[in-house]
Design an enzyme around this catalytic site. Structure first.
Site, mmCIF file in Angstrom:
data_model
loop_
_atom_site.group_PDB
_atom_site.id
_atom_site.type_symbol
_atom_site.label_atom_id
_atom_site.label_comp_id
_atom_site.label_asym_id
_atom_site.label_seq_id
_atom_site.Cartn_x
_atom_site.Cartn_y
_atom_site.Cartn_z
ATOM 1 N N LYS A 1 -7.834 14.061 4.177
ATOM 2 C CA LYS A 1 -7.085 12.919 4.183
ATOM 3 C C LYS A 1 -6.029 13.115 5.395
ATOM 4 O O LYS A 1 -6.029 14.049 5.887
ATOM 5 C CB LYS A 1 -6.411 12.651 2.789
ATOM 6 C CG LYS A 1 -5.766 13.905 2.488
ATOM 7 C CD LYS A 1 -5.091 13.895 1.020
ATOM 8 C CE LYS A 1 -6.128 14.092 -0.185
ATOM 9 N NZ LYS A 1 -6.372 12.797 -1.163
ATOM 10 N N ARG A 2 -5.359 12.045 5.594
ATOM 11 C CA ARG A 2 -4.455 12.092 6.710
ATOM 12 C C ARG A 2 -3.305 13.301 6.234
ATOM 13 O O ARG A 2 -3.182 13.572 5.120
ATOM 14 C CB ARG A 2 -3.464 10.783 6.794
ATOM 15 C CG ARG A 2 -4.221 9.943 7.625
ATOM 16 C CD ARG A 2 -4.573 10.360 9.018
ATOM 17 N NE ARG A 2 -3.257 10.276 9.729
ATOM 18 C CZ ARG A 2 -2.920 9.587 10.756
ATOM 19 N NH1 ARG A 2 -3.507 8.551 11.092
ATOM 20 N NH2 ARG A 2 -1.680 9.718 11.362
ATOM 21 N N HIS B 1 0.808 -1.207 0.155
ATOM 22 C CA HIS B 1 -0.043 0.098 -0.122
ATOM 23 C C HIS B 1 0.792 1.114 -0.011
ATOM 24 O O HIS B 1 0.223 2.514 0.084
ATOM 25 C CB HIS B 1 -0.902 0.146 1.044
ATOM 26 C CG HIS B 1 -2.012 -1.169 1.118
ATOM 27 N ND1 HIS B 1 -3.340 -0.737 0.570
ATOM 28 C CD2 HIS B 1 -1.889 -2.279 1.674
ATOM 29 C CE1 HIS B 1 -4.162 -1.735 0.897
ATOM 30 N NE2 HIS B 1 -3.135 -2.794 1.596
ATOM 31 N N LYS C 1 -14.856 8.376 -3.513
ATOM 32 C CA LYS C 1 -15.928 8.838 -2.567
ATOM 33 C C LYS C 1 -16.502 10.085 -3.354
ATOM 34 O O LYS C 1 -17.539 10.184 -3.370
ATOM 35 C CB LYS C 1 -15.549 8.976 -1.155
ATOM 36 C CG LYS C 1 -15.326 7.453 -0.596
ATOM 37 C CD LYS C 1 -14.663 7.483 0.743
ATOM 38 C CE LYS C 1 -14.034 5.935 1.254
ATOM 39 N NZ LYS C 1 -12.963 5.954 1.967
ATOM 40 N N THR D 1 -8.477 6.611 -2.156
ATOM 41 C CA THR D 1 -10.059 6.084 -1.935
ATOM 42 C C THR D 1 -11.143 7.046 -1.587
ATOM 43 O O THR D 1 -12.088 7.061 -2.075
ATOM 44 C CB THR D 1 -10.014 4.896 -0.870
ATOM 45 O OG1 THR D 1 -9.506 5.225 0.273
ATOM 46 C CG2 THR D 1 -9.597 3.453 -1.559
ATOM 47 N N LYS E 1 1.116 14.521 0.373
ATOM 48 C CA LYS E 1 -0.325 14.744 -0.038
ATOM 49 C C LYS E 1 -0.445 16.160 -0.387
ATOM 50 O O LYS E 1 -1.286 16.485 -0.862
ATOM 51 C CB LYS E 1 -1.356 14.333 0.990
ATOM 52 C CG LYS E 1 -1.186 12.674 1.038
ATOM 53 C CD LYS E 1 -2.225 12.339 2.366
ATOM 54 C CE LYS E 1 -2.097 10.830 2.561
ATOM 55 N NZ LYS E 1 -3.044 9.894 1.977
HETATM 56 C C1 26V Z 1 2.153 2.008 7.980
HETATM 57 C C2 26V Z 1 2.722 2.033 9.174
HETATM 58 C C3 26V Z 1 4.017 2.019 9.479
HETATM 59 C C4 26V Z 1 4.639 1.660 10.770
HETATM 60 C C5 26V Z 1 3.641 2.206 11.927
HETATM 61 C C6 26V Z 1 2.032 2.020 11.767
HETATM 62 C C7 26V Z 1 1.644 1.996 10.395
HETATM 63 C C8 26V Z 1 0.367 2.128 10.057
HETATM 64 C C9 26V Z 1 -0.066 1.974 8.809
HETATM 65 C C10 26V Z 1 0.967 2.079 7.538
HETATM 66 C C11 26V Z 1 0.492 1.809 6.385
HETATM 67 C C12 26V Z 1 0.391 3.206 5.477
HETATM 68 C C13 26V Z 1 0.036 2.739 4.136
HETATM 69 C C14 26V Z 1 -1.443 3.432 3.572
HETATM 70 O O1 26V Z 1 -2.140 3.693 4.645
HETATM 71 N N1 26V Z 1 -1.379 3.272 2.512
HETATM 72 C C15 26V Z 1 -2.842 3.858 1.887
HETATM 73 O O2 26V Z 1 -3.333 2.775 1.443
HETATM 74 C C16 26V Z 1 -4.663 3.069 0.908
HETATM 75 C C17 26V Z 1 -5.310 1.717 0.251
HETATM 76 O O3 26V Z 1 -4.765 0.902 -0.374
HETATM 77 C C18 26V Z 1 -4.325 3.914 -0.391
HETATM 78 O O4 26V Z 1 -5.607 4.169 -1.154
HETATM 79 C C19 26V Z 1 -3.423 5.082 -0.201
HETATM 80 O O5 26V Z 1 -3.203 5.744 -1.449
HETATM 81 C C20 26V Z 1 -2.278 4.630 0.920
HETATM 82 O O6 26V Z 1 -1.501 5.971 0.954
#
Ligand code: 26V
Length: 811
Positions: A544-545, A355, A656, A652, A550
């Site tokens: 968004k975050r 992701h 929406k 996503t 971004k």
């Molecule tokens: C990474 C980490 C790193 C360690 C600490 C905790 C933590 C928690 C979550 C993440 C994942 C980040 C990746 C993420 O959210 N990606 C998003 O995924 C969406 C669904 O596929 C996508 O639409 C977004 O573009 C993408 O940024």
């Protein structure tokens, strides 16, 4: 006499209220009513769940196990009632009991067990898997605290705990009889038994994992699925021995250690910090899940030989990676399988979705930490890594750079993504562009070894929630034009709406619906935050975050530009605009928090400015979350999807907004590319560098200082940013980040200055289009009608067909 459905519902509610709270409806609070309704709906689903389970046991279909450390479920009451087809009677019953139904829905807390896109995707996918009647289970942790509640105090983000379970518990069915034990620490001992090497862990700490099941309803089906959330508890019998040995404090300490595992969701969504508690969370949830899956498989089939034929395990980002060595451990150490056989079954069972391509987010864990916390798992990883390296050396003829890139263990660290790609039967990205980047760049040497593993599944959203449920006006118009409610099960039916794009009366109806939605959102915002916004202004939204990639800051730069332009020429005629921002910043991400502070300074400055305040308005919406998004999407007119090309895996939120008729201003990044394929240049406002141009410009030496010195507008904007807006806050740090580069990261790493001109130009085109109401509405209809591709049903059907090879109801 037949009793009406609503009367039946009312009876169920009053009975439940009496049994559970000992109250009559006139004595019940809103929260108690939410819980009561949830219990009534849960009872209904529990019956279907038992039936579904029976059926699945009988028909021996392949099961899908979706492992994710995050499920951003949001609210469930209206959603479940909608899917079960009982929403009208629930509303009627509530009203008849003297409650305002929408107040009751609004009083339900979000189950916010996720950070952002990745967690919300998992929630949308669970709904779609259920609607498509795939026997599937989601697995995660039953966090006591979800993502923090965001307060804005004096312009700063403040984080508060989110105690969702007080009310949210009503959805959960604890299943203590299905608890599993998870072991941490200890020493690995090997010995021989009947001519076979046996491995056991001695002196480990036991943690009990108690499942709490949340039942998921599908649309127009009796099939249900379950989201299994593991709660960490101390393994009591062990502790009693501490007590009896007088080690009272030690016993309490162990208990606190065990229970801390499911205390809190990590609020970081990009930076992997290598925290011991996070590793424990990962292993805890993976080990409990796999033990439970294997136990059920054995109970049905009596053998593990067909495990991969009956189970597909999806790894949502690298967080559940330890499922790979854990499966190996259970196959070998518990069931006596050989390495080769265990490896063969494991690698046919697991698949991995990536992701993000941001290197900070690619998880790497210190070898020492893994060895200390889960020693046997560490041994297995070492062996997987050794065998994998042999394979790579052979394939690449000992080419050192390639072998290093492919390594699972390197430099004292375990690289989780590499482990997933080496072991997975499939690897997929989440949009066309993203999947290409994985093949060409992030995993290029893996791709050359196993091209057949790599796939794309463009993300999708639950269109029943994100259109029909939250935007009833638009839902009614679509049904009127397409002639039925068929689009709810077959999102491609939305296409039929396309031919109404030029129909004046449909355009006007759509405009009226949007205006109503804007008014309701304005009321909502006033109630929540005391902020007044004008429904006649253009609603321009970035929600968004908060992340530098971004580029909320690019949006801010452009607003400052408009602000300065109005000051230069107070008589300038411009379209009144409301800029709405919603974003949580990770608590430790200082730059992101500074950007929030800047947005709030700018908002204040404009509000106090007689020249601008009737034409521009900036609002930072507090505590952006699923339930706020549900109010926001139907009201949005312009969707800001402005990430640096190549950085946003999919997005996503973009889908929406589109589905609710907003037009997109955006870069060719993530799923915006697919969106552009559907819409063409004429139906979205595209701008900025393309992904390959970003790469080549960086390679050739990007120089933001030159742009600063040559472009007066940019210089004025940045200077204003540095000096602030007279409220005592200056933003020199952000200024320096754009021009000098700070702390090892290059100046303007996300190319805001390079894209500014093109962004401002796209905004001009947008404002011009907005002026032509008929044209705007026409484009809006095209957006809605062509958004069917982004339904989660389509994405899940692809996962089922191409990755899981699982049967599903056809869409
Ligand atoms: C990474 C980490 C790193 C360690 C600490 C905790 C933590 C928690 C979550 C993440 C994942 C980040 C990746 C993420 O959210 N990606 C998003 O995924 C969406 C669904 O596929 C996508 O639409 C977004 O573009 C993408 O940024």
């Amino acid at each position: 006499m037949t009793i009406s459905k609503a009367a039946y519902m009312e009876r169920a509610i009053t009975d439940k209220l009496m049994i559970h709270f000992g109250k009559t409806p006139d004595q019940a609070s809103e929260s108690e009513m939410v819980k009561t309704c949830a219990l009534v709906i849960r009872d209904q689903m529990a019956i279907s769940e038992v039936e579904t389970r029976k059926k699945t046991l009988k028909n021996h279909k392949k099961q899908v196990h979706y492992l994710s450390l995050e499920f951003l479920m949001g609210r469930s009451l209206m959603k479940n009632a909608f899917n079960l087809g009982v929403l009208p009677q629930l509303k009627e019953a509530l009203e008849h009991l003297g409650f305002n139904a929408s107040d009751i829905f609004e009083a339900e807390p979000d189950a916010a067990l996720g950070n952002g896109g990745l967690g919300r995707l998992a929630a949308c996918y669970l709904e779609a898997m259920t609607t498509l009647e795939i026997p599937a289970t989601g697995y995660s942790i039953c966090y006591e605290l979800g993502i923090f509640k965001q307060k804005i105090i004096d312009g700063y983000q403040v984080e508060l705990p989110d105690n969702w379970r007080e009310v949210g518990d009503a959805w959960l069915l604890p299943k203590p009889e299905e608890a599993e034990e998870v072991l941490f620490g200890g020493q690995v001992q090997q010995y021989w038994e009947n001519g076979k090497a046996r491995v056991v862990l001695e002196g480990a700490t036991k943690v009990t994992a108690v499942p709490c099941d949340m039942i998921i309803a599908g649309y127009k089906t009796k099939h249900t699925n379950v989201l299994r959330l593991w709660d960490a508890k101390t393994a009591m019998p062990v502790d009693m021995s501490f007590y009896s040995r007088g080690e009272y404090v030690k016993a309490v300490e162990e208990q606190a250690m065990a229970e801390s595992i499911s205390k809190v969701l990590y609020p970081e969504d990009k930076h992997s910090e290598g925290k011991s508690l996070r590793l424990k969370q990962q292993y805890f949830f993976v080990s409990a899940t796999i033990q439970s899956v294997v136990r059920k498989h054995l109970a049905t089939y009596g053998t593990l030989d067909n495990f991969h034929e009956k189970n597909a395990i999806q790894i949502n980002d690298t967080h559940p990676t330890l499922v790979i060595p854990e499966l190996m451990r259970i196959f070998m150490d518990v069931h006596g399988m050989s390495w080769d056989k265990a490896w063969s079954i494991t690698t046919k069972s697991v698949a991995y979705t990536n992701h993000t391509v941001m290197w900070e987010a690619l998880e790497r864990w210190s070898q020492t930490l893994i060895e200390r916390r889960v020693p046997r798992i560490y041994q297995i990883i070492c062996e997987i890594a050794r065998r994998w390296q042999e394979k790579c050396e052979k394939f690449y003829n000992n080419d050192e750079t390639k072998v290093r890139d492919l390594a699972i263990l390197w430099d004292g660290e375990v690289r989780m993504a590499n482990l997933c790609v080496a072991a997975g039967m499939a690897v997929n990205g989440v949009s066309g562009l993203h999947s290409e980047i994985l093949k060409d760049d992030v995993f290029k040497y893996f791709y050359q070894m196993n091209p057949e593993k790599f796939q794309n599944v463009t993300n999708g959203i639950d269109h029943r929630r994100w259109l029909a449920e939250i935007n009833p006006g638009l839902d009614a118009l679509i049904q009127e034009c397409t002639g039925s409610d068929k689009y709810l099960s077959h999102a491609s039916e939305l296409q039929k709406f396309d031919k109404f794009a030029d129909d004046k009366s449909v355009q006007e109806k759509l405009a009226a619906i949007k205006l109503e939605n804007k008014k309701s959102f304005a009321e909502y915002l006033y109630k929540e935050q005391g902020v007044v916004i004008d429904p006649n202004s253009l609603f321009d939204v970035q929600a968004k975050r908060l992340h530098e990639y971004k580029r909320q800051l690019l949006n801010v730069m452009h607003i400052i530009y408009l602000y300065q332009k109005l000051h230069d020429d107070p008589n300038l005629v411009i379209q009144p605009q409301t800029f709405l921002f919603g974003a949580k910043a990770a608590p430790g991400y200082d730059v992101a928090k500074r950007i929030i502070r800047l947005i709030n300074s700018l908002a204040k400055a404009i509000e106090n400015d007689p020249v601008c305040r009737d034409r521009l308005k900036v609002v930072f919406m507090e505590n952006y979350r699923v339930s706020l998004a549900e109010h926001l999407m139907p009201a949005a007119e312009l969707s800001e999807q402005i990430s640096t090309a190549g950085k946003e895996a999919s997005g996503t939120g973009n889908m929406k907004f589109m589905m609710n008729g907003a037009l997109t201003i955006g870069t060719l990044d993530g799923a915006n590319v697919e969106m552009h394929d559907l819409l063409g240049d004429e139906n979205m406002f595209l701008f900025g560098l393309h992904a390959d141009e970003v790469v080549s410009m960086k390679r050739e030496g990007y120089n933001p200082q030159r742009i600063y010195s040559q472009d007066d507008r940019i210089r004025r904007i940045l200077d204003q940013m540095r000096n602030g807006f007279g409220d005592g806050e200056r933003f020199e740090g952000l200024y320096n980040r754009l021009l000098m580069g700070v702390g090892g990261s290059p100046a303007d790493d996300f190319m805001l200055l390079a894209d500014f001109d093109s962004y401002a130009e796209a905004h001009r085109r947008m404002a011009e289009t907005y002026h032509d109401k008929a044209l705007w509405n026409k484009i809006s209809i095209h957006n809605i009608a062509r958004s069917g591709l982004f339904a989660a049903d389509r994405a899940i059907a692809q996962y089922a067909d191409n990755i899981w090879h699982a049967e599903h109801k056809k869409i």
